[in-house]
Design an enzyme around this catalytic site. Structure first.
Site: not given
Ligand code: 6PG
Length: 471
Positions: A129, A183, A186-187, A190
């Site tokens: 990430s 991960k 984590h997302n 996010e």
């Molecule tokens: C990270 C982000 C990265 C990416 C995601 C965005 O941790 O660096 O999460 O993995 O920006 O894929 O996800 P979406 O396109 O689903 O918003």
């Protein structure tokens, strides 16, 4: 003698190229390969580096690697990963390693690890990430897979990772797909975090009437306190950014519709399968889905009357209420994410270390935030903590701020603003602390219509009642 490469990077799009350069900066010899040679040539032209070496076929790349060989894939998650694995198998030997640094679905990672293990090849699913900047300067890294194989890649991954208080933001997560699972969560967090911030923006803008310049100031001020985080920091900067095509700030010219690549949705599906409530993450994924329906939203806006509630708060009080609501919402979102990880750890036998996971989220990743220090402390103090909401520090914050969360939700409801994550946070809190959940009535209904039986409060066992026929 020809120099041997420490690692081979397959895939030189933004993330692959940035990680390769990060490795090269750290003194590793990196073999760089992309399916399209034009991309490899372009990368070498734009980013010449004494430790970065181009290869124009997989066989040349693999032949140039030190043994045991380490090949990292930074390619689009899905079918492409299986295709490249098939191309690599005949080129690799026992004990060689493939690292998948993309956002692969963890079940795919488990399947690939099993498949490759049968061929003597180690497969590591590595969650990474931090976006482009993180990849280039130091991401947060979540590796999963065979522990011995991890030891062989550890020096590289630790070296390129972000550092929080001098500690690498890279830690062995667990076997199989554990790294990619973490991960994914984590997302999910996010998504919830971003949605909560977007909702705070709606309140400040449409209830409080703040201009972009004022919003920038508010978020910049928040970024110096307990909300300090990467996402709040970039939010402040976004409100200041001028549009280069027309007048005003860019944010006002961006379409009000957000897409997703799937990790938030996956987290929600897994949570439903496991039976864990991560409503804020699911709500955030759904909010993006709803945002995409622009035409229908416009139609409904004209047809469905809006409430005409008034805001009783003056500006300073509103801003502080929204700040406290955002902070409380964040705590609940993280509590949900870690609850999902706790359940997955038991369900898959991964023995996850939550304190360590929180600690590698402290820098490098998108959700990096000051309060990850508090989350790290909470799980290090009590590894068996069943919910973050039971930690003394977070409990005190929730008790102090929950009225603001409720007030923010109420403001949104009376103004007819869409604040699904804020509302989900309130709902979760009330379900979590519910003395009365109404489930006695649900048990009765199930027993009434389907003889599904019910449990009693005054004695053990399973009961069925012959419900009266009379209406
Ligand atoms: C990270 C982000 C990265 C990416 C995601 C965005 O941790 O660096 O999460 O993995 O920006 O894929 O996800 P979406 O396109 O689903 O918003």
């Amino acid at each position: 003698m020809e120099m041997k490469m420490d690692i081979g990077m397959v895939g030189l799009a933004v993330m692959g190229r940035s990680l390769a350069l990060n490795m090269a900066d750290n003194g590793f010899q990196v073999g760089a390969y992309n399916r399209s040679s034009a991309v490899t040539e372009q990368v070498m032209r734009d980013h010449p580096h004494e430790n970065l070496h181009p290869y124009y076929s997989l066989i040349d790349l693999v032949s140039a690697l030190k043994r045991p060989r380490r090949v990292m894939l930074m390619i689009q998650a899905g079918k492409a990963v299986d295709t490249v694995i098939e191309q690599l198998i005949p080129l690799l030997d026992d004990g060689d390693m493939i690292l998948d640094g993309g956002n692969s679905f963890f079940e795919d990672t488990r399947r690939r690890a099993d498949y490759l293990a049968q061929r003597g090849i180690h497969y590591l699913g590595v969650g990474i990430s931090g976006g482009e900047e993180g990849a280039r300067r130091g991401p947060s890294i979540m590796p999963g897979g065979n522990p011995a194989a991890y030891e062989a890649v550890r020096p590289i991954l630790e070296a390129i990772s972000a550092k929080a208080e001098g500690q690498p933001c890279c830690a062995y997560i667990g076997p199989e797909g554990a790294g990619h699972y973490v991960k994914m969560v984590h997302n999910g967090i996010e998504y919830a975090d971003m949605q909560l911030i977007a909702e705070s923006y709606l309140l400040l803008k449409y209830v409080g009437g703040l201009t972009n310049a004022e919003l920038a100031e508010v978020y910049a001020a928040w970024d110096t306190g307990e909300l300090r985080s990467y996402l709040i920091g970039i939010t402040a900067r976004i409100f200041r950014e001028h549009d280069d095509l027309t007048a005003g700030e860019l944010v006002d010219h961006i379409l009000d519709s957000a897409s997703q690549k799937g990790t938030g949705r996956w987290a929600s599906i897994e949570a439903l399968k496991q039976g864990v409530d991560i409503s804020m993450i699911t709500t955030a994924a759904n909010a993006r889905v709803m945002s995409n329906d622009l035409a229908r939203r416009e139609q409904a806006y004209r047809l469905i009357e809006r409430p005409t509630g008034k805001n009783p708060l003056e500006r300073t009080a509103l801003i502080e209420t929204v700040r406290q609501a955002l902070y409380t919402g964040k705590i609940i979102a993280y509590a949900q994410g870690f609850a999902l990880l706790r359940d997955a750890s038991e369900c898959y036998g991964w023995n996850l270390h939550f304190g360590e996971i929180a600690s590698i989220f402290r820098a490098g990743c998108i959700i990096q935030a000051a309060f990850l220090n508090d989350i790290t402390d909470a799980f290090c103090k009590q590894p068996a903590l069943s919910s973050l909401l039971f930690d003394e520090f977070f409990l005190s914050r929730v008790n102090k701020y929950q009225n603001s969360l409720r007030a923010a939700a109420t403001l949104g409801i009376s103004a007819g603003l869409a604040l699904p994550a804020t509302l989900a946070a309130v709902s979760y809190l009330d379900s979590f602390r519910a003395r009365a959940a109404g489930a006695n009535l649900i048990q009765a209904q199930r027993d009434f219509f389907g003889a599904h039986t019910y449990q009693r409060i005054d004695r053990e066992g399973i009961y069925h009642h012959e419900w009266s026929e009379k209406a």
